[in-house]
Write a protein that holds these residues in place. Sequence first.
Motif, mmCIF file in Angstrom:
data_model
loop_
_atom_site.group_PDB
_atom_site.id
_atom_site.type_symbol
_atom_site.label_atom_id
_atom_site.label_comp_id
_atom_site.label_asym_id
_atom_site.label_seq_id
_atom_site.Cartn_x
_atom_site.Cartn_y
_atom_site.Cartn_z
ATOM 1 N N LEU A 116 0.812 -1.214 0.000
ATOM 2 C CA LEU A 116 0.000 0.000 0.000
ATOM 3 C C LEU A 116 0.846 1.265 0.000
ATOM 4 C CD1 LEU A 116 -2.987 -0.719 2.436
ATOM 5 C CD2 LEU A 116 -3.110 -0.229 -0.010
ATOM 6 N N ALA A 117 1.795 1.373 0.901
ATOM 7 C CA ALA A 117 2.577 2.607 1.015
ATOM 8 C C ALA A 117 3.336 2.894 -0.277
ATOM 9 C CB ALA A 117 3.546 2.514 2.192
ATOM 10 N N ASP A 118 3.907 1.857 -0.871
ATOM 11 C CA ASP A 118 4.631 2.047 -2.132
ATOM 12 C C ASP A 118 3.702 2.563 -3.224
ATOM 13 O OD1 ASP A 118 6.921 1.172 -0.957
ATOM 14 O OD2 ASP A 118 7.077 -0.711 -2.065
ATOM 15 N N LYS A 119 2.478 2.044 -3.248
ATOM 16 C CA LYS A 119 1.533 2.460 -4.284
ATOM 17 C C LYS A 119 1.131 3.919 -4.082
ATOM 18 C CE LYS A 119 0.252 0.241 -7.092
ATOM 19 N NZ LYS A 119 0.705 0.089 -8.505
ATOM 20 N N TRP A 120 0.898 4.328 -2.841
ATOM 21 C CA TRP A 120 0.550 5.741 -2.601
ATOM 22 C C TRP A 120 1.673 6.668 -3.062
ATOM 23 C CZ3 TRP A 120 -3.741 3.954 -2.495
ATOM 24 C CH2 TRP A 120 -4.368 3.250 -1.478
ATOM 25 N N VAL A 121 2.905 6.290 -2.778
ATOM 26 C CA VAL A 121 4.041 7.123 -3.198
ATOM 27 C C VAL A 121 4.163 7.136 -4.716
ATOM 28 C CG1 VAL A 121 6.568 7.271 -3.185
ATOM 29 C CG2 VAL A 121 5.327 6.887 -1.044
ATOM 30 N N GLU A 122 4.045 5.972 -5.326
ATOM 31 C CA GLU A 122 4.149 5.886 -6.787
ATOM 32 C C GLU A 122 3.133 6.799 -7.467
ATOM 33 O OE1 GLU A 122 2.557 2.781 -10.149
ATOM 34 O OE2 GLU A 122 3.399 1.891 -8.319
ATOM 35 N N LYS A 123 1.877 6.708 -7.061
ATOM 36 C CA LYS A 123 0.831 7.506 -7.706
ATOM 37 C C LYS A 123 0.969 8.986 -7.376
ATOM 38 C CE LYS A 123 -0.945 4.174 -9.927
ATOM 39 N NZ LYS A 123 -0.783 4.157 -11.419
ATOM 40 N N SER A 124 1.442 9.303 -6.186
ATOM 41 C CA SER A 124 1.634 10.701 -5.809
ATOM 42 C C SER A 124 2.763 11.336 -6.604
ATOM 43 C CB SER A 124 1.923 10.805 -4.306
ATOM 44 O OG SER A 124 0.816 10.381 -3.556
ATOM 45 N N VAL A 125 3.851 10.609 -6.779
ATOM 46 C CA VAL A 125 4.966 11.124 -7.577
ATOM 47 C C VAL A 125 4.517 11.349 -9.020
ATOM 48 C CG1 VAL A 125 7.249 10.575 -8.503
ATOM 49 C CG2 VAL A 125 6.752 10.163 -6.088
ATOM 50 N N GLU A 126 3.740 10.415 -9.551
ATOM 51 C CA GLU A 126 3.209 10.588 -10.908
ATOM 52 C C GLU A 126 2.374 11.867 -11.008
ATOM 53 O OE1 GLU A 126 0.950 7.195 -12.051
ATOM 54 O OE2 GLU A 126 2.684 5.834 -12.116
ATOM 55 N N PHE A 127 1.538 12.108 -10.006
ATOM 56 C CA PHE A 127 0.680 13.295 -10.017
ATOM 57 C C PHE A 127 1.511 14.576 -9.928
ATOM 58 C CE2 PHE A 127 -1.636 16.554 -7.596
ATOM 59 C CZ PHE A 127 -2.695 16.787 -8.459
ATOM 60 N N ILE A 128 2.496 14.594 -9.049
ATOM 61 C CA ILE A 128 3.334 15.786 -8.886
ATOM 62 C C ILE A 128 4.105 16.064 -10.166
ATOM 63 C CG2 ILE A 128 5.306 16.747 -7.631
ATOM 64 C CD1 ILE A 128 4.325 15.133 -5.176
ATOM 65 N N GLU A 129 4.669 15.025 -10.758
ATOM 66 C CA GLU A 129 5.433 15.214 -12.004
ATOM 67 C C GLU A 129 4.538 15.746 -13.125
ATOM 68 O OE1 GLU A 129 8.957 11.840 -11.509
ATOM 69 O OE2 GLU A 129 7.093 11.322 -12.559
ATOM 70 N N ALA A 130 3.328 15.233 -13.213
ATOM 71 C CA ALA A 130 2.425 15.643 -14.293
ATOM 72 C C ALA A 130 1.934 17.078 -14.122
ATOM 73 C CB ALA A 130 1.230 14.689 -14.358
ATOM 74 N N ASN A 131 2.014 17.606 -12.902
ATOM 75 C CA ASN A 131 1.448 18.935 -12.637
ATOM 76 C C ASN A 131 2.491 19.904 -12.095
ATOM 77 O OD1 ASN A 131 -1.682 18.611 -12.993
ATOM 78 N ND2 ASN A 131 -0.992 16.774 -11.911
ATOM 79 N N LYS A 132 3.745 19.631 -12.356
ATOM 80 C CA LYS A 132 4.822 20.448 -11.792
ATOM 81 C C LYS A 132 4.829 21.882 -12.315
ATOM 82 C CE LYS A 132 8.171 18.619 -15.177
ATOM 83 N NZ LYS A 132 8.298 19.833 -15.988
ATOM 84 N N ASP A 133 4.195 22.130 -13.448
ATOM 85 C CA ASP A 133 4.218 23.469 -14.044
ATOM 86 C C ASP A 133 2.951 24.274 -13.769
ATOM 87 O OD1 ASP A 133 6.756 23.035 -15.184
ATOM 88 O OD2 ASP A 133 5.856 21.967 -16.871
ATOM 89 N N GLN A 134 2.090 23.773 -12.894
ATOM 90 C CA GLN A 134 0.864 24.489 -12.571
ATOM 91 C C GLN A 134 0.524 24.211 -11.116
ATOM 92 O OE1 GLN A 134 -1.829 22.712 -15.364
ATOM 93 N NE2 GLN A 134 -2.092 20.845 -14.173
ATOM 94 N N PRO A 135 -0.250 25.071 -10.467
ATOM 95 C CA PRO A 135 -0.574 24.825 -9.055
ATOM 96 C C PRO A 135 -1.341 23.514 -8.872
ATOM 97 C CG PRO A 135 -1.161 27.073 -9.689
ATOM 98 C CD PRO A 135 -0.846 26.330 -10.958
#
Length: 522
Positions: free
Chosen positions: A243-262
Motif C-alpha cells: 500500500l505505502a509504495d503504491k501511494w508514493v508511486e501515484k503521488s509522484v506521478e501526479f506531482i510530475e504531471a502537474n509540476k508546471d501548474q498549481p
Amino acid sequence: MSFRIFSLLTLFLVCLLHGHSQLRAEKPNVIVIMADDLGYGDVSCYGATALKTPHIDQLAADGQRFTSGYCSASTCTPTRYSFLTGTYAFRGKRTGIAPPNAPAIIKPGTETVASLLKRAGYTTAVIGKWHLGLGGEAGPDWNGDLKPGPLEIGFDTCFLLPTTNDRVPQVYVKDHRVLNLDPADPLWVGNKKPSPDHPTGLTHRDTLKMDWSHGHNSTIHNGISRIGFYTGGHAARFRDEDLADKWVEKSVEFIEANKDQPFFLFFASHDIHVPRMPHERFQGKTSLGYRGDSIIQLDWCVGELMKTLDRLQLAENTLVVFCSDNGPVMDDGYKDGALEKVGDHRAAGPYSGGKYSVYEGGTRTPFITRWKGHIPPGVSDELVCTIDLPASLATLTGQKLPQDACRDSFNVLDALLGKADAAGRAHLVQQNNGNNGTYALRVGKWKLQRYDKQTARNIIVEQQLSNTKVPQYQLFDLEQDPAEKQNVIQAHPELAQRLKKQLADLIEQGSSRPGAVAPVEK
C-alpha cells in the motif's frame, strides 16, 4: 528607434515574468499528508526515543512544529469529513466510522477544500485512504461507476483505498472504477456471510498470518481477516504490504504531471492503522513490532515526497502540512505485538487517552507546516486544527467562502505560516465518533468534557484502552494538568457553567465561523 522599442519590450517581458512569479508565489502547491492513528508521541521530533523519524523531523526543522495542533475528532471518518468540508462532523449525518458499503457521506455540491482550490486554478487529487463512502443512497456499485465520490466534490482525480483496510474490500479505486476488475469475476460486498463454507477468521483461524483479537474475523484476504464480507474481484485485489509504495508511486506521478501548474495533493496514508502490515523491507526495523515498523514506513513516504519536490525544484513553492486523523491505539483488533512490545514508548506523549476518546491524546497530534523560504523554522503553541485548512487555504488563494460553507473553519493562515504575533483559533470543539453526544471544548488552558449518552471514556491505561466511568461533565486545567487527571469542576463552578453554555451554543447554533450560517433544511 528600434533600440527604444527593444528596450520597452524587454522591460515589458521582465514585468510580465515578475508578475507571473509573484502570482505563483501567492498560489503555492499544497500537499496535506494525513497519517492514520499517529499519536503525539509517535515521532521523534515530538519526543519519541524508541524509533527515529528523520524525514518528519526534517519537515519540523524546516517549518513550524505545533504543540497545540489538533484534528477535530478521535476517529477517522469524522476527522476526514471535517478536514474536507470545514464543518464539524457532528453537524452531519452518518459521519461516524463508515461501514464497507457506506454511500457517499459528503454530497455533491458541498464546498470542500478541494473545490475551493480547484476554483483557484489548482489541479486536485486525493491518493490513499478515503473512508467517506462512495455512490448514491443505495451504496457503492462495485462493478460499475462509483459515484458520487471525490470527483463530485472538487477532486480532479483520485486513487483510493475505498474504505479502511481492516474493512473489505481490498481493491484500489481509480476515479470512478475499481482498478483491474475482471467483469467475469464480479465483486460482491456485504455484511452477511455469502455462503456456509465462506472462509472467515473464525472458521479458518489457523490459516491466518496475523491473528485477530476482537471484531476483525470475517472475510480473509492475504492471510488477514477483516470486518465485512466479500467475494470475487481477485484480479483487482492488492497486497497489504504494497500500500505505502503504491501511494508514493501515484503521488509522484501526479506531482510530475502537474509540476508546471498549481496542484493540491491530499496524501491520505493508511499507516499506522490496523492491520499493520508494512512492506517486508520495514518489517523488524524497530523494537516496537509492526506498529513501530509502520511508523518508519510512513516516515519513508514523507521522505520520498520531499525528495520529489527537491528533484523538481518545487520545495520553495509548495506548502506542506503534516497531520494525523486521530490519536493512537495499541490493540485495535489484531495481535500484532503493539501492546507487548511498547516498552517505554508513549504513543500519546504526555497526554491521556487516544483514539475513540475526547481526552487530549485522542485529538492532539503531530501538526507541522513547511513552505521553504516563507515559513520560518520554529515551534508554535497556537491552537490550530485540520478543520481550519479550508478557510486558511481559501485566504491564501484569494477564494471567498460562501456563508453556508466551511461553517467551523477558521482562517488561521498567519499562524500556519509562522508569522510573528499571529493568533490561532480561540476555541475548539472535539468529538469522539459520529454525533453520539461525547464532546470536549478547549478554550485557552481550560478543557471541558461532556458525555451525553454514555458515562464511559476511553483512556490508555498502561498503553491499553480501558473504559472508565466518569460524570457527565469534567473540567481540566491543561497548563497544570496536561494529562487530565484532576477534575477541578467543583473548584470553578462559574467557569464550568460558562463553558457548558459556550459548548451547548456552539453545538446548537449550527456554525462557529464568523459570518457563517447553517444551511436551511429542505
